[in-house]
Design an enzyme around this catalytic site. Sequence first.
Site, PDB file in Angstrom:
ATOM      1  N   LYS A 164      27.445 -65.482  31.945  1.00  0.00           N
ATOM      2  CA  LYS A 164      28.909 -65.489  32.025  1.00  0.00           C
ATOM      3  C   LYS A 164      29.490 -66.201  30.803  1.00  0.00           C
ATOM      4  O   LYS A 164      29.117 -67.337  30.499  1.00  0.00           O
ATOM      5  CB  LYS A 164      29.367 -66.181  33.311  1.00  0.00           C
ATOM      6  CG  LYS A 164      29.149 -65.332  34.553  1.00  0.00           C
ATOM      7  CD  LYS A 164      29.301 -66.131  35.819  1.00  0.00           C
ATOM      8  CE  LYS A 164      30.635 -65.924  36.466  1.00  0.00           C
ATOM      9  NZ  LYS A 164      30.683 -66.519  37.828  1.00  0.00           N
ATOM     10  N   GLU A 189      27.223 -60.085  38.771  1.00  0.00           N
ATOM     11  CA  GLU A 189      28.014 -60.688  39.835  1.00  0.00           C
ATOM     12  C   GLU A 189      28.726 -59.657  40.693  1.00  0.00           C
ATOM     13  O   GLU A 189      29.948 -59.626  40.777  1.00  0.00           O
ATOM     14  CB  GLU A 189      29.037 -61.665  39.253  1.00  0.00           C
ATOM     15  CG  GLU A 189      29.566 -62.608  40.324  1.00  0.00           C
ATOM     16  CD  GLU A 189      30.397 -63.725  39.722  1.00  0.00           C
ATOM     17  OE1 GLU A 189      31.184 -63.456  38.828  1.00  0.00           O
ATOM     18  OE2 GLU A 189      30.236 -64.854  40.162  1.00  0.00           O
ATOM     19  N   ASN A 219      28.378 -70.251  45.115  1.00  0.00           N
ATOM     20  CA  ASN A 219      29.706 -70.854  45.260  1.00  0.00           C
ATOM     21  C   ASN A 219      29.781 -71.904  46.360  1.00  0.00           C
ATOM     22  O   ASN A 219      30.869 -72.406  46.645  1.00  0.00           O
ATOM     23  CB  ASN A 219      30.749 -69.760  45.522  1.00  0.00           C
ATOM     24  CG  ASN A 219      31.034 -68.981  44.258  1.00  0.00           C
ATOM     25  OD1 ASN A 219      30.990 -69.521  43.157  1.00  0.00           O
ATOM     26  ND2 ASN A 219      31.304 -67.696  44.421  1.00  0.00           N
ATOM     27  N   HIS A 262      32.192 -74.722  46.133  1.00  0.00           N
ATOM     28  CA  HIS A 262      33.082 -74.441  45.008  1.00  0.00           C
ATOM     29  C   HIS A 262      34.467 -73.945  45.417  1.00  0.00           C
ATOM     30  O   HIS A 262      35.406 -74.092  44.653  1.00  0.00           O
ATOM     31  CB  HIS A 262      32.413 -73.441  44.058  1.00  0.00           C
ATOM     32  CG  HIS A 262      31.410 -74.107  43.147  1.00  0.00           C
ATOM     33  ND1 HIS A 262      30.280 -74.729  43.623  1.00  0.00           N
ATOM     34  CD2 HIS A 262      31.400 -74.286  41.786  1.00  0.00           C
ATOM     35  CE1 HIS A 262      29.595 -75.230  42.602  1.00  0.00           C
ATOM     36  NE2 HIS A 262      30.252 -74.987  41.481  1.00  0.00           N
TER      37      HIS A 262
END
Lengths: 372, 372
Positions: free
Chosen positions: B149, B243, B251, B254
Amino acid sequence: MPSVHELDVTFRASRRVCRIRVGSGALDRLVADLAAEPPGRLLVVVSDSNVAPLHAEPLARRLRDIAGLRVETLTFPAGERHKSRETKAALEDRLAELGAGRDTALVAVGGGVTGDLAGFVAATWNRGVPLVQVPTTVVAMVDAAVGGKTAVNLGRVKNRIGAFHQPWGVYADVALLDTLPAAEYRDGLSEVVKSAVIGDVALFRWLERTHPALAAREPEAETAAVAGALSVKTRVVARDERETGRRAVLNFGHTVAHAIEAASEYGVSHGRAVAIGMSVEGELARGATGFPEAHLRRLRALLVALGLPVALDRGIDAAALLRAARGDKKNRGGELRFALPSRLGRMATRDGTTVALEERALSAAFERAGVD
Amino acid sequence: MPSVHELDVTFRASRRVCRIRVGSGALDRLVADLAAEPPGRLLVVVSDSNVAPLHAEPLARRLRDIAGLRVETLTFPAGERHKSRETKAALEDRLAELGAGRDTALVAVGGGVTGDLAGFVAATWNRGVPLVQVPTTVVAMVDAAVGGKTAVNLGRVKNRIGAFHQPWGVYADVALLDTLPAAEYRDGLSEVVKSAVIGDVALFRWLERTHPALAAREPEAETAAVAGALSVKTRVVARDERETGRRAVLNFGHTVAHAIEAASEYGVSHGRAVAIGMSVEGELARGATGFPEAHLRRLRALLVALGLPVALDRGIDAAALLRAARGDKKNRGGELRFALPSRLGRMATRDGTTVALEERALSAAFERAGVD
């Protein structure tokens, strides 16, 4: 009744599918497909200031009738010099103002500049949102819209900054070509000829027979030409999604074309440069790969019949062309490299390799092709 | 003798390989690997103004001894606000001045900002050139550098514009952590704890036993912690390179962490926000997935032992957190969605789905976790 060809391509490595629809009525199919299976809840139609009133706004109006979809339009100033980081940033700022999140899809309506620019915006917005390509020029239909290459220019270097981003779909409706100026239409046919030379001798023969219908812009002929050229391209890119080598065959005529474009400071259009490039590189192929002289004659005759040049008609000298060819980014280690056919419909170099030639071979070919 | 773990990841779909080296001596391996098999003839080392003198310049000096390679360094001002389109453009202008073409590779030396920014430059320069990640923070080693990413921020929206671009290699040398401030080091450990919770109960037990060695910053312990956390992450991203869903397990903690960061206007560091987030989402998991109370106690005890918070210690109210959570871009259709464990080392949601909860469940969890 309008006929729409389906040329979906499945990329060998990633298994991703790109739907391709070609013909009169492709736009109707687009509206139906977006209604049935929308790739986002917000559709943003992107076009330049020329194409916006002709094709983008009418399409946006039709899409607004689809229940549950929000449709917005973004426009940027027409012209290659606006294929820039600055235009990309301006489009992104507008997307942010629209509240565009991951659930957004972009619809690029236009020629190569629009497809490359809007495609690059789509490639990087939230690390990639779906992209629909609606090409409105011959070049964009047969080349730019398919294959996933997106980019902007940086200074004098074309496509310096970009990404690979396969479109969700490509909808090439030849009815949109009706607004294309005659010169631009004719220029685009050189990419059709290139596709025939590199991969489809039957398409080449069809062009030899049918070029008057193409010149008359008959929709059936346009559809057949675009679909034929696209079949060649999708066969190549399906095996080489990210241009690791095999795509090199698509560059026939283009090494010399890029040199002509650079040496003329883009005073010669891409389509005309590719036509001259095929003429010169065909000459090179005669010596390097045994490309038959009769095939070279047929190639030049077809180009001339389509109203395309086979020799330079303005004052660009061979030395400037050689300098430009030397600077071509496809050359490795200073050699001059070419993708050359061995006969009509068949490339000598299909495994991703290119033919390395000495500069004097190129100068000789320039001379024989009428460049002094 | 320095030990270097090899954790190469092969992406299931694309079959691409990313080499990952972890431990004291990883930088020596990088120099050797670049000498043996350079990914470009021009290497451009990118770092921020803090890391440049500490690590980037020394590495560039070593790389200059490799025959046949040209090595340049680029530096940008340190700080999250420079993770922007403007900084990307400035780096690209410098690349153009250096004559960087396709035969260029970028080496990102730094924390998450540097990896994301230099990674995005590499992702789009000539539609992608090789990228080497040399993370210098714990978070970058266990999270940011691996997975491909890359992005820049746009206004207040983090990572709005970016791309997926798998690095050629990731070289995590724990010796570089010696220059990391104590608070930043400790914050990074919350991502190690997260990795253990979502995928490796043995790593969790090891952390419970070995946290004093980590606090003392012993290289062997650091190497084991980074390698353990990276193993969990590579297992996840190998199956979900871009993803599409499965990465959602990463996550845990998160959703709440992003709300805390946004509501505090990034006054609470990411690591501390993730620690509090795991504490709150652990509470949620108790009710939603049957996450055992004893496991929640062990999770909080480990975070406290590592010097990390399990409750908010500043005046952010639950209403502001809820508003921020509602705005999280991972939420679909206005629901609050979470990636939750069912016990230590195992996620309830491994197939890419997330758990949808009503807002009052989250407010209750905030209360129980000491947010009022």
